[in-house]
Design an enzyme around this catalytic site. Structure first.
Site, PDB file in Angstrom:
ATOM      1  N   ASP A 104       0.739  -1.222  -0.076  1.00 41.13           N
ATOM      2  CA  ASP A 104      -0.048   0.046   0.029  1.00 41.13           C
ATOM      3  C   ASP A 104       0.761   1.244  -0.069  1.00 41.13           C
ATOM      4  O   ASP A 104       1.441   1.509   0.788  1.00 41.13           O
ATOM      5  CB  ASP A 104      -0.923  -0.020   1.384  1.00 41.13           C
ATOM      6  CG  ASP A 104      -1.864   1.235   1.101  1.00 41.13           C
ATOM      7  OD1 ASP A 104      -2.471   1.548   2.436  1.00 41.13           O
ATOM      8  OD2 ASP A 104      -1.947   1.900   0.232  1.00 41.13           O
ATOM      9  N   ASP A 285      -1.823   5.701  -5.135  1.00 38.28           N
ATOM     10  CA  ASP A 285      -2.007   4.951  -3.873  1.00 38.28           C
ATOM     11  C   ASP A 285      -2.413   3.500  -4.386  1.00 38.28           C
ATOM     12  O   ASP A 285      -3.565   3.375  -4.656  1.00 38.28           O
ATOM     13  CB  ASP A 285      -3.090   5.528  -3.223  1.00 38.28           C
ATOM     14  CG  ASP A 285      -3.535   4.656  -1.822  1.00 38.28           C
ATOM     15  OD1 ASP A 285      -4.478   5.170  -1.352  1.00 38.28           O
ATOM     16  OD2 ASP A 285      -2.803   3.799  -1.655  1.00 38.28           O
TER      17      ASP A 285
HETATM   18  O1  LIG Z   1      -6.918   4.757   3.209  1.00 39.55           O
HETATM   19  C1  LIG Z   1      -6.254   5.767   3.158  1.00 39.55           C
HETATM   20  C2  LIG Z   1      -5.436   5.893   4.437  1.00 39.55           C
HETATM   21  C3  LIG Z   1      -4.093   5.514   4.392  1.00 39.55           C
HETATM   22  C4  LIG Z   1      -3.297   5.687   5.514  1.00 39.55           C
HETATM   23  C5  LIG Z   1      -3.953   6.470   6.637  1.00 39.55           C
HETATM   24  C6  LIG Z   1      -3.270   6.664   7.743  1.00 39.55           C
HETATM   25  C7  LIG Z   1      -3.696   7.206   8.800  1.00 39.55           C
HETATM   26  C8  LIG Z   1      -2.610   7.247   9.732  1.00 39.55           C
HETATM   27  C9  LIG Z   1      -1.397   6.993   8.998  1.00 39.55           C
HETATM   28  O2  LIG Z   1      -1.865   6.440   7.620  1.00 39.55           O
HETATM   29  N1  LIG Z   1      -5.076   6.988   6.214  1.00 39.55           N
HETATM   30  C10 LIG Z   1      -5.809   6.636   5.420  1.00 39.55           C
HETATM   31  O3  LIG Z   1      -7.210   7.169   5.198  1.00 39.55           O
HETATM   32  N2  LIG Z   1      -6.205   6.449   2.042  1.00 39.55           N
HETATM   33  C11 LIG Z   1      -7.042   6.300   1.182  1.00 39.55           C
HETATM   34  C12 LIG Z   1      -8.433   7.010   1.084  1.00 39.55           C
HETATM   35  C13 LIG Z   1      -9.648   6.524   0.390  1.00 39.55           C
HETATM   36  C14 LIG Z   1     -10.392   7.124   0.575  1.00 39.55           C
HETATM   37  C15 LIG Z   1     -10.878   8.222   1.324  1.00 39.55           C
HETATM   38  C16 LIG Z   1      -9.692   8.581   2.112  1.00 39.55           C
HETATM   39  N3  LIG Z   1      -8.403   7.927   2.347  1.00 39.55           N
HETATM   40  C17 LIG Z   1      -5.115   7.688   2.099  1.00 39.55           C
HETATM   41  C18 LIG Z   1      -4.191   7.566   1.084  1.00 39.55           C
HETATM   42  C19 LIG Z   1      -5.114   8.599   1.230  1.00 39.55           C
END
Ligand SMILES: O=C(c1ccc(-c2ccco2)nc1O)N(Cc1ccccn1)C1CC1
Length: 397
Positions: A104, A285
């Protein structure tokens, strides 16, 4: 490991075990010598090749000599977990056990299903069995993802091997609990984060990602992602494979302040339409399935899809599965990066339905655009971090 290279040494060995040569030949006993792995041996194929060619007095091509002088490189397969490429899983050796992890580039934690979880939570999964002597005392982790899923637990320092590249003391974040979405995803044994270590969630001392642990020892400080449409691709570490892309690689600088592989696209086009110049703040991503774009861009795209609508009930744009979808082009570093229309049909909204869910969706609420698998699976993407000014490189597969 002791190698018996001379007869004298061999006879000496027999003396040690209290057997005389005569005695041995009369009783013809059998015995075996068990080899053990050389723990500190860094795998370097070209170096082995140089050694063999020189041993037999053969000419060693220059490119083999220079590759051997470099550090380790490696490649691991990335297989789609289902028929719709919802996620891609890669086999990884964690403390000697092989687990299938979701690599990821949108997060920075390496976390795994473990022996610390209730047995009901981990049925159907490969797990990391924790070794209390390897526990990182006092450290915990907890992460939440954009889709509302999440996990948490404690931390161990152990050996992790990806495609032959070894991190000898990687922070392995052992789950004590994972959310329902992960429990239902029985192919996925955890995540291997490849974003920047600045967003790792281990507390009180954040841990380094696998890439950050091996980066400076690799032949080159980079990894390259080749995800494919309904087929297995690869994650390569330490080298660029010119057989995996066509044309040239276009590089753009990365903004690391949010911890992501964040870049700016300067415009887009729908199908054969004209290019619209607009600044799109985006991240690459691999852990996100779809392609999330600004409202105006998404509206312009689906205006060209007969029968499409933004469905409140399905939570996004849908269209008839029989629709012909236009290509989508993003301008990155001045180059046209095109996604075939066919790749933008993600999946039926429910199995067997004739209504399909779009691979392009609105980024409202996220704060930036996300170039997830729908975009990535037609590209060869180099993630390079030389220490200053990390870069992304895009090429067509
Ligand atoms: O899922 C995550 C995501 C990855 C890591 C973390 C995180 C929290 C604390 C450290 O890392 N928090 C996320 O939320 N998306 C994708 C996404 C998709 C849809 C809506 C929001 N986001 C992050 C890369 C942007």
């Amino acid at each position: 490991m002791h190698h018996f290279t001379t007869v004298a040494a061999f006879v000496a060995f027999l003396g040690l075990v209290g057997a005389s040569p005569v005695e041995l030949t009369e009783r013809k006993p059998t015995f075996s010598i068990h080899q053990v792995e050389h723990k500190r041996f860094a795998k370097n194929g070209p170096a082995a090749m140089v050694k063999t060619l020189r041993k037999y007095g053969k000419e060693v091509p220059q490119h083999v000599i220079s590759a051997a002088a470099a550090g380790p490189t490696g490649s691991v397969s990335a297989r789609p977990a289902d028929a719709y490429d919802s996620e891609y899983l890669c086999p990884v050796s964690v403390g000697g056990s092989t687990l299938n992890l979701d690599f990821d580039t949108g997060s920075a934690d390496l976390w795994v299903y473990s022996s610390l979880q209730p047995t009901a939570q981990r049925s159907g999964h490969d797990i990391y069995t924790v070794d209390p002597t390897k526990k990182v005392s006092g450290s915990t982790w907890k992460i939440s993802y954009g889709d509302g899923s999440g996990a948490g637990g404690t931390v161990y320092a152990d050996k992790v091997v990806v495609g032959g590249v070894t991190a000898t003391s990687q922070a392995v974040e052992a789950a004590t609990s994972v959310s329902a979405q992960f429990q239902d995803d029985t192919d996925n044994d955890g995540l291997l984060g490849l974003a920047f270590s600045s967003i790792n969630t281990v507390s009180p001392n954040p841990a380094k990602t696998f890439f950050d642990n091996v980066r400076t020892s690799l032949a080159a400080p980079l990894f390259a992602v080749t995800l494919k449409y309904h087929a297995a691709g690869t994650y390569d570490f330490g080298y660029i494979d010119t057989a995996k892309y066509t044309g040239s690689i276009t590089y753009v600088n990365v903004k690391t302040t949010n911890g992501f592989w964040e870049f700016t696209s300067t415009g887009y086009a729908v199908g054969s339409g004209s290019t619209v110049s607009t600044s799109i703040d985006a991240i690459a991503d691999t852990g996100t399935t779809l392609l999330y774009l600004p409202t105006a861009v998404v509206k312009a795209y689906y205006a060209k899809v007969t029968g499409s609508s933004n469905s409140a009930s399905y939570g996004g744009y849908v269209f008839p599965c029989s629709a012909t979808l236009p290509d989508f082009t993003a301008i990155i570093g001045g180059s046209r990066q095109t996604v075939p229309g066919k790749y933008i049909n993600y999946a039926p909204v429910t199995d067997g339905s004739s209504t399909c869910f779009g691979g392009i969706q609105d980024n409202t609420g996220i704060g930036f655009s996300i170039f997830g698998d729908i975009f990535l699976k037609s590209k060869y993407v180099v993630h390079e971090n030389r220490g200053s000014t990390p870069r992304l490189g895009f090429a067509q597969q």
